[in-house]
Scaffold this motif. Structure first.
Motif, short mmCIF file in Angstrom:
data_model
loop_
_atom_site.label_atom_id
_atom_site.label_comp_id
_atom_site.label_asym_id
_atom_site.label_seq_id
_atom_site.Cartn_x
_atom_site.Cartn_y
_atom_site.Cartn_z
N TYR A 67 14.27 0.20 8.89
CA TYR A 67 13.49 1.15 8.11
C TYR A 67 13.18 0.65 6.70
CZ TYR A 67 14.87 4.44 11.77
OH TYR A 67 15.07 5.06 12.98
N PRO A 68 12.31 -0.36 6.56
CA PRO A 68 11.88 -0.73 5.20
C PRO A 68 11.16 0.41 4.50
CG PRO A 68 10.51 -1.81 6.86
CD PRO A 68 11.66 -1.21 7.59
N SER A 69 10.54 1.30 5.29
CA SER A 69 9.88 2.46 4.69
C SER A 69 10.89 3.35 3.96
CB SER A 69 9.15 3.27 5.76
OG SER A 69 10.03 3.68 6.80
N SER A 70 12.14 3.38 4.44
CA SER A 70 13.16 4.18 3.76
C SER A 70 13.53 3.57 2.40
CB SER A 70 14.41 4.32 4.63
OG SER A 70 14.19 5.24 5.67
N VAL A 71 13.40 2.26 2.29
CA VAL A 71 13.60 1.63 0.98
C VAL A 71 12.57 2.18 0.01
CG1 VAL A 71 13.69 -0.54 -0.30
CG2 VAL A 71 14.49 -0.46 2.07
N VAL A 72 11.32 2.22 0.43
CA VAL A 72 10.24 2.72 -0.42
C VAL A 72 10.50 4.18 -0.80
CG1 VAL A 72 7.77 3.20 -0.54
CG2 VAL A 72 8.59 1.13 0.63
N MET A 73 10.84 5.00 0.21
CA MET A 73 10.97 6.44 -0.03
C MET A 73 12.14 6.79 -0.93
SD MET A 73 8.41 7.68 1.53
CE MET A 73 7.19 7.12 2.73
N TYR B 45 4.88 6.69 6.54
CA TYR B 45 4.57 5.41 5.94
C TYR B 45 3.60 5.45 4.76
CZ TYR B 45 6.59 3.72 10.31
OH TYR B 45 7.44 3.48 11.37
N MET B 46 2.47 6.11 4.91
CA MET B 46 1.34 5.84 4.01
C MET B 46 0.77 7.05 3.28
SD MET B 46 0.40 2.64 3.90
CE MET B 46 1.09 1.20 4.70
N ALA B 47 1.22 8.26 3.58
CA ALA B 47 0.56 9.44 3.00
C ALA B 47 0.76 9.52 1.49
CB ALA B 47 1.08 10.71 3.66
N GLY B 48 1.88 8.95 1.00
CA GLY B 48 2.23 9.10 -0.40
C GLY B 48 3.31 10.14 -0.59
N SER B 49 3.53 10.98 0.43
CA SER B 49 4.62 11.96 0.42
C SER B 49 5.92 11.23 0.72
CB SER B 49 4.35 13.04 1.47
OG SER B 49 4.19 12.44 2.76
N ASN B 50 7.04 11.98 0.75
CA ASN B 50 8.33 11.37 1.01
C ASN B 50 8.81 11.75 2.40
OD1 ASN B 50 11.29 10.62 0.75
ND2 ASN B 50 10.56 10.14 -1.30
N HIS B 51 9.36 10.78 3.13
CA HIS B 51 9.82 11.10 4.48
C HIS B 51 11.31 11.41 4.57
CE1 HIS B 51 10.78 6.62 5.76
NE2 HIS B 51 11.82 7.20 5.20
N GLU C 227 0.83 -1.21 0.00
CA GLU C 227 0.00 0.00 0.00
C GLU C 227 0.87 1.26 0.00
OE1 GLU C 227 -3.47 2.29 -0.03
OE2 GLU C 227 -3.25 0.12 -0.28
N ALA C 228 1.93 1.24 0.82
CA ALA C 228 2.85 2.39 0.87
C ALA C 228 3.50 2.62 -0.50
CB ALA C 228 3.92 2.16 1.93
N ILE C 229 3.92 1.55 -1.15
CA ILE C 229 4.54 1.66 -2.47
C ILE C 229 3.56 2.26 -3.47
CG2 ILE C 229 5.41 0.33 -4.43
CD1 ILE C 229 6.60 -1.63 -2.31
N ALA C 230 2.33 1.78 -3.46
CA ALA C 230 1.34 2.24 -4.43
C ALA C 230 1.05 3.73 -4.24
CB ALA C 230 0.05 1.44 -4.28
#
Length: 442
Positions: A137-143, A374-380, A89-92
């Motif tokens: 931080y897997p979220s950092s991979v996405v971002m 995580y989920m907003a679609g913006s970049n952290h 969902e975060a990736i999308a």
């Protein structure tokens, strides 16, 4: 637990405000003397140095510096379904936002036969650093990966520290996130040595064979500790970097209508990152300030990482700042230039429109920083330490270059020839003018 700074009745300039407001202390210049030898060691000895340095700093000597494809596949296979669904969902959402960021090429016709175009071209190869210290931080991979992919970068490298408990490979969730995103070049290398490897490349174990473990990249992005930041400073110019990221920070601008529980949990959420994290509340309401300071000890006692939260909230980088009114509050947060700024006031959207310096702005009680993480679609990946005064967060633009294309025909150049000669002569660069005149000598 958290100090109070009273600015009521004081008229301060932006510069004076920046000087009195709380900030994390980080002396990158002092760290560079320790980092420079690490970079030199990697440049000279390649893979052998990377293994030696991992053993020294991470407590493990990786067998595979480049993560095997089987390890990436296994990590994705074993990923817990709820975590996989959350990452997908975060990736999308992140992909949808970043796909819309890509600027359009442009073309301007200045006169008949006179045209200037601008093309946006992706860099060839990027290195994306993902921390792996006290948190994962897997979220950092996405971002990092998604904006590079949306920019059209053809070659992506992810590197993250090896872990003893994972057999010298990065954390499994990091590997799974890479697999979800289709990144197959992943390295078990962390710290300053990872930045050196990305910037200069690294020879394999047998340099006489001429084989490279890792080819150098053009841009290095991603957050890290002060050693990673110092390394990025030292290689800047050899490669492009996103920023010199410091400790994370949150500022909350709130009035008496804000829910003190919301404010408290959001301050704690950023303090959870580590002892140097900054949590700042700016408010014109003494009742809110009192309520927040009364609630903090109980909520902190309930949180998992209470020790680091206590250090962060009690450090010089965190405070409750009292102001006369929201006008002064806006002056304070604009001078501070927070990485993350929450607006918890009446008519929050209108107030947010008046913010001039922040990495990201979170509007209203239901847009917490955690959403953006995580989920907003913006970049952290955002500017810290007041860098939002002149820089923005990571995005598609971070991986693009604007290339100008100039195309004039003979007539269009001829109409400007005398003016070009006049300017060239005035600058005492006559050959510049002659280069134009020579085209029309016949």
């Amino acid at each position: 637990m958290i100090s109070r700074l009273d600015l009521r009745g004081r008229t301060l300039s932006t510069r004076e405000l920046a000087a009195v407001l709380p900030r994390p202390e980080q002396d990158i210049a002092a760290v560079t003397q320790h980092v420079a030898p690490i970079i030199a060691e990697v440049r000279e000895h390649g893979a052998r140095a990377l293994r030696d340095l991992s053993e020294r700093f991470d407590g493990v000597r990786p067998v595979d510096l480049r993560v095997p494809q089987s390890a990436l596949a296994d990590a994705l296979e074993s990923l817990a379904p709820p975590v996989r669904a959350a990452l997908e969902e975060a990736i999308a959402r992140t992909r949808r936002v970043h796909a819309a960021q890509r600027p359009a090429d442009l073309s301007v016709d200045l006169a008949p036969g006179a045209q200037v175009r601008q093309r946006w071209l992706p860099v060839r190869r990027v290195g994306l650093y993902v921390p792996g210290g006290i948190a994962v931080y897997p979220s950092s991979v996405v971002m990092n990966v998604v904006p590079a992919q949306e920019a059209g970068v053809a070659s992506l490298v992810v590197t993250s520290p090896p872990q003893r408990e994972n057999g010298g490979l990065p954390h499994p969730t990091i590997l799974a996130a890479c697999a979800l995103l289709g990144v197959d070049e992943v390295y078990a290398v962390g710290g300053a040595q990872a930045v050196a490897m990305l910037a200069y490349g690294a020879q394999g174990e047998l340099p006489q064979d001429g084989a490279m473990l890792c080819e150098p990249v053009d841009v290095v992005t991603g957050p890290g500790n002060q050693y990673v930041t110092a390394a990025k400073r030292l290689v800047r110019g050899v490669v492009g970097i996103d920023s010199e990221a410091g400790p994370t920070e949150i500022a909350i601008l709130a009035d008496d209508g804000a829910d003190p529980v919301h404010v408290v949990v959001d301050l704690i959420s950023q303090a959870e990152h580590g002892p140097t994290s900054a949590s700042v509340l700016v408010t014109d309401s003494t009742s809110l300030a009192d309520a927040v300071q009364a609630l903090l000890p109980e909520r902190v006692a309930q949180t998992k990482h209470r020790d680091r939260v206590v250090q962060a909230l009690g450090g010089p980088q965190s405070a409750v700042v009292l102001v006369d009114d929201l006008e002064q509050g806006l002056e304070v947060v604009n001078a501070y230039g927070a990485e993350h700024l929450e607006i918890q006031t009446a008519d929050a959207a209108r107030v947010a429109d008046r913010v001039t310096s922040a990495g990201a702005i979170f509007v209203g009680p239901y847009s917490p920083v955690s959403l953006g993480d995580y989920m907003a679609g913006s970049n952290h990946v955002l500017p810290t330490g007041g860098c939002s005064h002149y820089a923005g967060g990571l995005g598609v633009h971070s991986f693009l270059r604007a290339v100008q294309v100039v195309e004039y025909d003979a007539g269009a150049l001829h109409t400007l020839a005398s003016r070009i000669v006049s300017l060239a002569d005035d600058e005492d660069l006559p050959a510049h003018g002659e280069a134009v005149e020579a085209r029309f000598e016949d």
